[in-house]
Design a protein around this motif. Structure first.
Motif, PDB file in Angstrom:
ATOM      1  N   LEU A  99     -14.844  40.448 -16.180  1.00 42.95           N
ATOM      2  CA  LEU A  99     -15.393  39.194 -16.506  1.00 42.95           C
ATOM      3  C   LEU A  99     -14.041  38.135 -16.613  1.00 42.95           C
ATOM      4  CD1 LEU A  99     -17.662  37.352 -16.946  1.00 42.95           C
ATOM      5  CD2 LEU A  99     -17.632  38.045 -19.269  1.00 42.95           C
ATOM      6  N   SER A 120     -16.303  27.413 -19.965  1.00 41.12           N
ATOM      7  CA  SER A 120     -16.129  28.362 -21.133  1.00 41.12           C
ATOM      8  C   SER A 120     -17.097  29.584 -20.915  1.00 41.12           C
ATOM      9  CB  SER A 120     -16.612  27.758 -22.539  1.00 41.12           C
ATOM     10  OG  SER A 120     -16.905  28.694 -23.359  1.00 41.12           O
ATOM     11  N   LEU A 121     -16.558  30.604 -21.543  1.00 43.16           N
ATOM     12  CA  LEU A 121     -17.521  31.850 -21.296  1.00 43.16           C
ATOM     13  C   LEU A 121     -18.144  32.354 -22.375  1.00 43.16           C
ATOM     14  CD1 LEU A 121     -14.494  34.270 -19.810  1.00 43.16           C
ATOM     15  CD2 LEU A 121     -16.470  33.554 -18.575  1.00 43.16           C
ATOM     16  N   GLY A 168     -18.926  29.345 -16.251  1.00 45.24           N
ATOM     17  CA  GLY A 168     -18.273  30.569 -17.165  1.00 45.24           C
ATOM     18  C   GLY A 168     -19.663  31.139 -17.727  1.00 45.24           C
ATOM     19  N   LYS A 169     -20.350  30.352 -18.350  1.00 42.60           N
ATOM     20  CA  LYS A 169     -21.406  30.667 -19.323  1.00 42.60           C
ATOM     21  C   LYS A 169     -22.530  31.579 -18.508  1.00 42.60           C
ATOM     22  CE  LYS A 169     -23.487  28.073 -22.373  1.00 42.60           C
ATOM     23  NZ  LYS A 169     -23.942  26.998 -23.017  1.00 42.60           N
ATOM     24  N   THR A 213     -21.809  37.494  -8.932  1.00 42.08           N
ATOM     25  CA  THR A 213     -20.710  36.518  -9.135  1.00 42.08           C
ATOM     26  C   THR A 213     -21.050  35.587  -7.965  1.00 42.08           C
ATOM     27  OG1 THR A 213     -19.359  38.282  -9.885  1.00 42.08           O
ATOM     28  CG2 THR A 213     -18.327  36.173  -9.325  1.00 42.08           C
ATOM     29  N   ALA A 248     -20.885  34.868 -17.914  1.00 45.48           N
ATOM     30  CA  ALA A 248     -20.837  35.777 -19.131  1.00 45.48           C
ATOM     31  C   ALA A 248     -22.477  36.296 -19.281  1.00 45.48           C
ATOM     32  CB  ALA A 248     -20.303  34.822 -20.322  1.00 45.48           C
TER      33      ALA A 248
END
Lengths: 511, 162
Positions: free
Chosen positions: A383, A245-246, A108-109, A78, A112
């Motif tokens: 997550l 966005s994830l 985010g992507k 992270t 993920a």
């Protein structure tokens, strides 16, 4: 097969107990938090948890540790992705493509992908572990003390060999230092005091926890002060940043799936090797993925390739699972992290090795199953919570460091209730700090320290069985094979060194 | 002298001293004739350590053509040595005070001192991040987990508790 199914059942029923499920979750959270802090890695995270788990059942303790281990690796990923500051060496390769992705607004992507890749790598490796560990444990039951001695020599040498170019001798020296430190205290057979300098406090030897805390948690925290690193500023950026966005598109999933498959297998087998581990696995997987990519895709590596992110993330998690194979089946840790876990197991009164599989199947299987559960927890719980966990890191470093120092000191004190240990910790941390500045790696020392006692006991036993002759080194085929492998590992870096030197001399003559 | 050579020299001396000290380990009367005594492993380690340190001394790791001054030990001038030393002293003082002043007082002072050393000057933060944290931790340890924490010999000597 029946035995394995029974084992899985035992493991599942142990892990499914509410307290153990709680342990996995707490472990994953704590690990993620600590792993995110630049400078603090999984060894520190695990060492900080040991005092808390002393009163626990061994299975619960190990489950917590496994969660912390995974969490710390994920936490490292992270911070690699969000702020280009890998908390641990195993996630350095993650930052190559993860950070560019985050800078392009796809944090985010990237997170993920890291989570899915870690989950898949961990899952595939857990299945391998499930198959490999019992098989290896049953083979290892036929091992004798001479084989164990040879295996420990191999493990210690391999750790040094994988330490990197130019660092082989330094890592070997640190291994020897760890072995030397392990001889302090009463001799295991005759009980004669060694290197105690008349101090009663040293009769029991140096505690493993003290050494791990002083050389990792304490010295890593002090190092951030020394180098004026600001934990907080970078974390603030992460907490404020919009991670986007994830979600992944179907095409993206299709693109990373083969990379995940390849890297899982590679990572697991690298992890099984003593000495190699998450760091080497992640770099190799990254390199492999770049080599197999089409020339068009190859250009994207280093600039935000999703394959370049998925491969090291998969491999480091798979290697983390793989490194449990030698720990659980032979009782020989293959890395600094598993060495600390071995120390924890011994302090719970559990002796890892092939007998663990027979005597304490619930510990053996619950650790394996908890790894899988740990991966699920990371995916489902961590997550979505990452932005919030990152916010916790906005605690400024000048407040965080004294707290880490306090937790390290009190963690050791609460086990021994002896303030002599605290003075010793300060001294050891000071020495560790200086050795770090001289580029000496700490993990081989911890490994040497933990294996020292076992190595001496096995060597003594082997010599006694052989009437004092060292002939077992070449007369017993298993021992001989392991020793030959060790010789190869020692000789290879030296050959490389001399070859390089000769080339330099020639280049010097030529120009 | 390079950083690598200084390190190698340190380990060479350490291995020698360790080897000499290993010969001072007392043996049980019947152990002297045995193949493996408490001295065996330390002696072997001293030899291996000495050989590695010697190799480090004669085979410098970065043996490539160097620019002038490269690899030489230049010191660590830019580092925050004063803060680190202050933290070291603070930890030693904490070890001294822990059993004498008691857990709550000693730990609160340690955290306060640590925050001050690292540059925090706001009193509400200094007090807020130390005393309540310590009291909460003390409560968890002694009241919830039942771990005995000494009240401090100084307070006991005065006839009170802490």
């Amino acid at each position: 097969m029946d035995a394995m199914l029974t084992g899985i059942g035992t493991g599942l029923s142990t892990v499914a107990q509410p307290i153990n499920l709680l342990m996995v979750m707490v472990g994953c959270f704590a690990g993620t938090f600590i792993g995110m802090l630049p400078g603090l890695g999984p060894i520190s995270a695990i060492a900080l948890m040991i005092p808390i788990t002393y009163g626990f059942d061994p299975a619960s303790g190990m489950i917590l540790m496994a969660g912390v281990y995974y969490g710390a690796i994920f936490g490292g990923s992270t911070s690699s992705i969000l702020i280009n500051a890998p908390g641990v060496a195993g996630t350095v390769a993650t930052s190559f493509d993860g950070y560019p992705l985050a800078r392009q607004g796809h944090a985010g992507k990237a997170l993920a992908i890291a989570a899915y890749a870690s989950f898949s790598g961990g899952t595939i490796a857990a299945i391998f572990l499930l198959l490999a560990a019992p098989a290896l444990a049953s083979v290892a039951l036929s091992f004798q003390s001479s084989d164990y001695f040879a295996l420990m020599v191999l493990g210690l040498t391999a750790v040094a060999a994988f330490a990197g170019r130019g660092n082989f001798l330094k890592a070997m020296m640190m291994t020897v230092l760890g072995l030397m430190l392990s001889t302090i205290g009463s001799d295991p057979a005759d009980g004669m005091p060694r290197f105690t300098f008349g101090r009663i406090d040293l009769l029991d030897g140096i505690s493993f926890l003290l050494l791990a805390m002083a050389t990792f948690a304490l010295s890593e925290a002090i190092m951030t002060v020394l180098k004026r690193e600001k934990i907080a500023d970078s974390a603030k950026a992460a907490a404020k940043g919009h991670i986007g966005s994830l979600k992944l598109s179907r095409a993206e999933v299709k693109e990373i799936a083969p990379s995940i498959g390849r890297s899982s297998i590679l990572g697991f087998f690298i992890g099984v090797l003593p000495g190699a581990g998450a760091t080497i696995a992640s770099f190799l997987a990254y390199g492999m993925e770049r080599n197999v990519a089409s020339s068009e895709k190859k250009k994207l590596f280093g600039k935000g390739s999703i394959r370049g992110l998925a491969a090291p993330e998969t491999a480091n998690n798979a290697a983390a699972s793989g490194s449990f194979v030698p720990l659980l089946t032979l009782g020989i840790p293959g890395s600094g992290t598993t060495a600390v876990m071995l120390g924890a197991l011994i302090s719970y009164g559990v002796n890892p090795g092939p007998q663990l599989f027979v005597d304490r199947p619930e510990v053996f299987w619950s650790v394996i199953i908890s790894m899988y559960i740990g991966n699920i927890v990371l995916l489902i719980l961590n997550l979505p919570l990452i932005p919030y966990i990152a916010r916790l890191l906005t605690i400024p470093s000048h407040l965080l460091v004294p707290l880490v120092l306090f937790f390290s000191l009190i963690g050791v004190y609460l086990v021994s209730f002896n303030t002599f240990d605290l003075y010793m910790m300060v001294a050891v941390a000071g020495l560790a700090l200086i050795l770090r500045l001289f580029d000496y790696p700490m993990a081989p020392m911890i490994l040497g320290f933990i294996l020292g006692d076992m190595m001496e006991t096995n060597l003594r036993r082997a010599l006694q069985i052989n009437d004092g002759s060292l002939s077992f080194l070449w007369e017993r085929p298993i021992t001989l094979a392991i020793m030959l492998l060790t010789v190869v590992i020692v000789v290879l870096p030296l050959v490389g060194y001399f070859r390089e030197r000769r080339a330099l001399v020639r280049a010097g003559e030529g120009g | 002298m390079t950083k690598d050579r200084i390190g190698a020299l340190f380990f060479l001396v350490l291995s020698l001293a360790y080897g000499l000290e290993a010969q001072q380990i007392r043996l049980l009367p019947f152990a002297t004739g045995e193949a493996f005594t408490p001295r065996t492993m330390p002696t072997a380690l001293a030899i291996v350590g000495g050989v590695i340190a010697f190799l480090m001394l004669v085979l410098p790791a970065k043996d490539r053509p160097k620019k002038v001054g490269e690899g030489a030990f230049a010191g660590w001038g830019g580092f925050a040595w004063v803060k680190v030393l202050a933290l070291g002293v603070l930890m030693a003082v904490y070890a001294y005070l822990l059993t004498r002043a008691g857990f709550i007082v000693a730990t609160s002072l340690f955290l306060l001192g640590g925050f001050l050393v690292l540059g925090e000057r706001r009193w509400p933060v200094l007090l807020g991040a130390s005393v309540p944290v310590v009291v909460a931790f003390w409560f968890i340890l002694s009241q919830l987990l039942g771990i005995y924490l000494t009240p401090g010999s100084w307070w006991v000597a005065f006839g009170g508790g802490g």
